[in-house]
Scaffold this active site. Structure first.
Site, short mmCIF file in Angstrom:
data_model
loop_
_atom_site.label_atom_id
_atom_site.label_comp_id
_atom_site.label_asym_id
_atom_site.label_seq_id
_atom_site.Cartn_x
_atom_site.Cartn_y
_atom_site.Cartn_z
N ARG A 14 -7.94 -4.33 -3.16
CA ARG A 14 -7.48 -3.15 -3.90
C ARG A 14 -8.48 -2.84 -5.03
NH1 ARG A 14 -2.47 -2.63 -1.69
NH2 ARG A 14 -1.58 -4.61 -0.94
N CYS A 36 0.83 -1.21 0.00
CA CYS A 36 0.00 0.00 0.00
C CYS A 36 0.86 1.26 0.00
CB CYS A 36 -0.93 0.01 1.21
SG CYS A 36 -2.09 -1.37 1.25
#
Length: 215
Positions: free
Chosen positions: A125, A49
């Protein structure tokens, strides 16, 4: 559209008010006249991330040139988001100029279908591309283990905006298609007359292409 159903491509993005690192935001109304990319990530202070946020930040001006804003989201708290942003800015020397939605109860994530079987406590995601009229134009889902290709998201937005402007469709890997390069494809003819007018054009009446300006 049902209040509980995940929004689909071609539908209006559901109205919601969210808390972010830059204050309260009303979606999609606060972005009227602009495109936006809403993307979720599994968690703050995680390596993949962090690389994604670094890449989004480095590409931010390219999104701005496309009249497109970025919005992050995870089920972390606003304090966690702020601490993470400060860590990124201090240690990686890049500013995070876009807001991140704090969704600790997971209400926004569930509404948008971002909680999958892979984990019941973190978002996958996901990527929602929403146009300047508040309509969902693209939805992408990546598993937690794989970071997103930010250039592909930019490519898709450029293609969508060109489609809207020129009334065409884009080939695979546009603007670097193996058959026709950066050219675009004409939509299928709607009448026999239109089809006959295309006879003799490469590749055939049902598959013709042309050049268009992208700026």
């Amino acid at each position: 559209m049902s209040e509980e159903r995940i929004p689909l491509i071609g539908e209006r993005f559901p109205e919601m008010e969210v808390i972010t690192t830059q204050g309260r935001i009303k979606l999609p109304d606060d972005y009227k006249g602009r495109w936006f990319v809403l993307f979720s990530h599994p968690g703050d202070f995680t390596p993949v991330c962090t690389t994604e946020f670094y890449s989004f930040a480095k590409k931010y001006e390219e999104f701005k040139k496309l009249n497109t804003e970025l919005i992050g989201l995870s089920v972390d708290s606003n304090i966690s988001h702020i601490e993470w942003i400060m860590w990124i800015e201090k240690n990686l020397k890049v500013e995070i100029p876009f807001p991140i939605i704090a969704d600790p109860m997971g209400n926004v994530a569930k509404r948008l279908g971002m909680i999958h079987a892979q984990s019941s406590t973190a978002t996958v995601r996901a990527v929602f591309v929403v146009d300047d009229k508040g309509v969902v134009r693209l939805i992408l889902y990546y598993p937690m283990e794989i970071g997103r290709n930010i250039d592909e998201i930019l490519r898709a937005i450029r293609a969508l905006q060109l489609v809207d402007k020129a009334g065409v469709v884009t080939p695979a890997n546009w603007p670097n298609n193996e058959l026709i390069g950066d050219k675009v494809i004409n939509p299928a003819p709607r009448t026999i007359k239109d089809a006959k007018m295309r006879l003799g054009q490469p590749f055939d009446w049902w598959f013709t292409y042309k050049e268009v300006k992208t700026t």
